[in-house]
Design an enzyme around this catalytic site. Structure first.
Site, PDB file in Angstrom:
ATOM      1  N   ASP A 305       0.835  -1.209   0.000  1.00  0.00           N
ATOM      2  CA  ASP A 305       0.000   0.000   0.000  1.00  0.00           C
ATOM      3  C   ASP A 305       0.870   1.260   0.000  1.00  0.00           C
ATOM      4  OD1 ASP A 305       0.439  -1.282   2.632  1.00  0.00           O
ATOM      5  OD2 ASP A 305      -0.235   0.642   3.413  1.00  0.00           O
ATOM      6  N   ASN A 306       2.153   1.095   0.261  1.00  0.00           N
ATOM      7  CA  ASN A 306       3.054   2.251   0.252  1.00  0.00           C
ATOM      8  C   ASN A 306       3.944   2.263  -0.986  1.00  0.00           C
ATOM      9  OD1 ASN A 306       2.046   3.268   2.648  1.00  0.00           O
ATOM     10  ND2 ASN A 306       3.533   2.192   3.913  1.00  0.00           N
TER      11      ASN A 306
END
Ligand code: AMP
Ligand code: MG
Length: 551
Positions: A305-306
């Site tokens: 997600d990063n």
């Protein structure tokens, strides 16, 4: 005749500079600063749940429409990036000091054409599927099309609760906001592909509880908000959530949208567009990690997600720039297993890109799946080569040759053994002539070279290095010139940030602002930075600094 020509040319130049001058006039009246209306992202499915500030599993949407929750109390502008204000937002930097601008960052004022949305995404955290994550404390405000025709999405971080807040309060504290602000801008100037940061605001009165060191002793801290900038905020996890929730229609829609708006090299009509897109996403992220490796940047939480679909460094949390060279360097206190250690980041990105390939499964034909698998198989080799090339450039050489990887490996090995500084060793090697590298008296003036030259292998290594430079016919001048351009003198080390944060906690923002100035030219000597010891041997407390995810 020649004189007439000269006069004509100078008239032409005058005319051009007047034209450019008027073209470059920056916006001072902030109320006239508008977003594209409607934003392009309004084409994508947006969930409109009236109960926007309670955690909910959002379905069949890429965004949720959510208003910002303003920071309350007395506000201060901590700092603003002149460059981002001018060259991305077309705003005169004086605008940053105005009440309306500060109000926008505090979530109180939305420019005309704005549409506040939070992005829905999932992710693999530390190797395990974490399900829905999403913008738990961030709001995209709109789309700004600047005078160069570029489209940017200003986003607030720390702007209140959303359907994706899970256990969080939707806020960000001052220390982590300063870290994000400085690192985004510093990375940009270091040549790292990154999201940007335009400005940072803190409230005197809006307090939140944080347990900074996870020791069971929570305390109140002031809430802050950063205005971040990126062309778009899609992550690998934006697609993973659509696989896990079985929403292939939305996935196809999002993939086509992202290709159309953000990958101009790929035709929307191309039947193999997803394969080409995968390749671009993968290679841009690997190019990015090679730049990280070159300056010792270590992302503390390299979960899927990063990881940005656009290949930008995103979400600056417990990151660190390596001080002395240590290949297993881990800046995040929560990363006990060292999953995201400095030397593992390239392979972790390759792992993340495998998850991304899996996510795209529902929109691919069997033939395309195979093509993507074949691309994925080459990624490990690609990034290894890219990193080797990065080091060769850092050493002032122009092309990667057989034996160079061993030359680099031996240098790093000596650095690790002697605790030589990663940044300053390369820099100081550039500052001395080649002949001085094996001369004890010359080395004495360079503190990090004093360390590395304690290795019994140093002289032999310098001899090999000299031979390699001769082979390419690189003289001292060329070597120095090349090396000074790629080996920074200043990096935003955690200890430097800590000092600026301590002052800012007392509402003294001078050092934060000074850091923004220094990191604008990280390759050039700066007197103030020198006085503060930013290229000297760091204080002993600098070496043990680790950060938690508390932010
Ligand atoms: P990170 O690892 O910091 O990128 O965050 C992981 C997830 O936690 C993201 O979905 C964030 O939006 C969310 N998150 C982190 N801090 C907070 C907070 N204070 N309030 C709400 N959500 C948060
Ligand atoms: Mg994140």
């Amino acid at each position: 005749m020649r004189r007439i020509l000269c006069v004509c040319v100078s008239l032409l130049n005058d005319h051009r500079s007047i034209m450019l001058g008027s073209e470059k006039a920056l916006i001072r009246d902030f109320k006239s600063w508008k977003f594209r209306n409607p934003p392009n992202y309004a084409e994508l499915p947006i969930s409109e749940d009236p109960e926007y500030n309670v955690p909910v599993a959002v379905k069949n949407a890429v965004f949720s429409k959510v208003p910002t929750e303003p920071l309350i109390g007395k506000l201060h502008l901590v700092c603003a990036s002149d460059d981002a204000m001018k060259h991305i937002l077309d705003l005169d930097p004086v605008v940053a000091e105005t009440e309306e601008f500060v109000d926008m960052i505090a979530g109180k004022y939305l420019p005309e054409g704005g549409l506040t949305v939070c992005h829905r995404y999932g992710g693999y955290q530390f190797g395990y599927w974490a399900d829905q994550l999403g913008d738990g404390r961030a709001h995209i405000l709109g789309e700004y099309v600047n005078r160069n025709g570029e489209s940017w999405q200003p986003q607030l971080k720390g702007s209140g609760e959303t359907p994706y807040s899970r256990f969080g309060d939707g806020r960000a504290v001052l220390r982590s906001s300063i870290r994000e602000m400085i690192a985004s801008e510093a990375c940009y100037y270091l040549g790292i592909p990154t999201t940007r940061a335009a400005a940072l605001v803190v409230s005197d009165d809006h307090k939140v509880w944080r347990d900074k060191s996870y020791s069971g002793a929570a305390r109140q801290e002031r809430a802050a908000a950063v205005l971040r900038l990126a062309p778009a905020w899609y992550r690998l996890g934006s697609f993973e959530i659509l696989l896990k929730r079985n929403e292939p229609h939305t996935m196809r829609q999002l993939a086509d949208f992202v290709i159309k708006h953000h990958f101009p090299n790929i035709s929307s009509e191309d039947p193999d567009r997803y394969v080409k897109w995968y390749s671009e996403v993968a290679h841009s992220n690997l190019d990015m990690v090679a730049t990280w490796q070159g300056v010792g940047f270590t992302h503390g939480v390299l979960n899927t997600d990063n990881v940005s679909v656009l290949g930008l460094t995103i979400d600056y949390g417990p990151y660190g720039f390596m001080q002395h060279y240590y290949r297993h360097y881990v800046p995040n206190t929560s990363d006990d297993a060292g999953r995201y250690a400095f030397n593992k980041q390239p392979e972790i990105l390759v792992w993340n890109l495998e998850k991304f390939a899996e996510a795209l499964d529902p929109i691919l034909t069997d033939d395309q799946k195979q093509k993507i698998k074949d691309i994925h198989k080459t990624l490990g080799g690609y990034v290894k080569n890219k990193i080797a090339q990065t080091y060769v450039t850092k050493l002032g050489l122009s092309e990667l040759q057989e034996g160079d990887e061993k030359l680099v490996e031996d240098l790093l090995q000596m650095m690790q053994q002697t605790m030589a500084d990663y940044t300053q060793t390369f820099r100081q090697m550039a500052e001395l002539d080649l002949s001085q590298l094996s001369d004890v008296t010359s080395l004495e003036s360079k503190w990090s070279l004093v360390k590395i030259s304690k290795s019994s292998q140093w002289d032999k290594w310098v001899h090999r290095y000299r031979g390699r430079l001769e082979q390419e016919n690189v003289n001292n001048e060329v070597r120095r010139d090349r090396m000074l351009k790629v080996n920074p003198l200043y990096i935003p080390s955690n200890w430097i940030l800590q000092e600026a944060i301590a002052d800012a906690e007392k509402n003294d923002f001078a050092k934060v602002r000074l850091l923004l100035k220094i990191f604008k030219n990280p390759f050039e000597m700066n007197e103030e930075a020198e006085k503060l010891g930013y290229s000297s041997q760091p204080p002993s407390w600098a070496y043990g600094i680790k950060l938690s995810c508390s932010s």
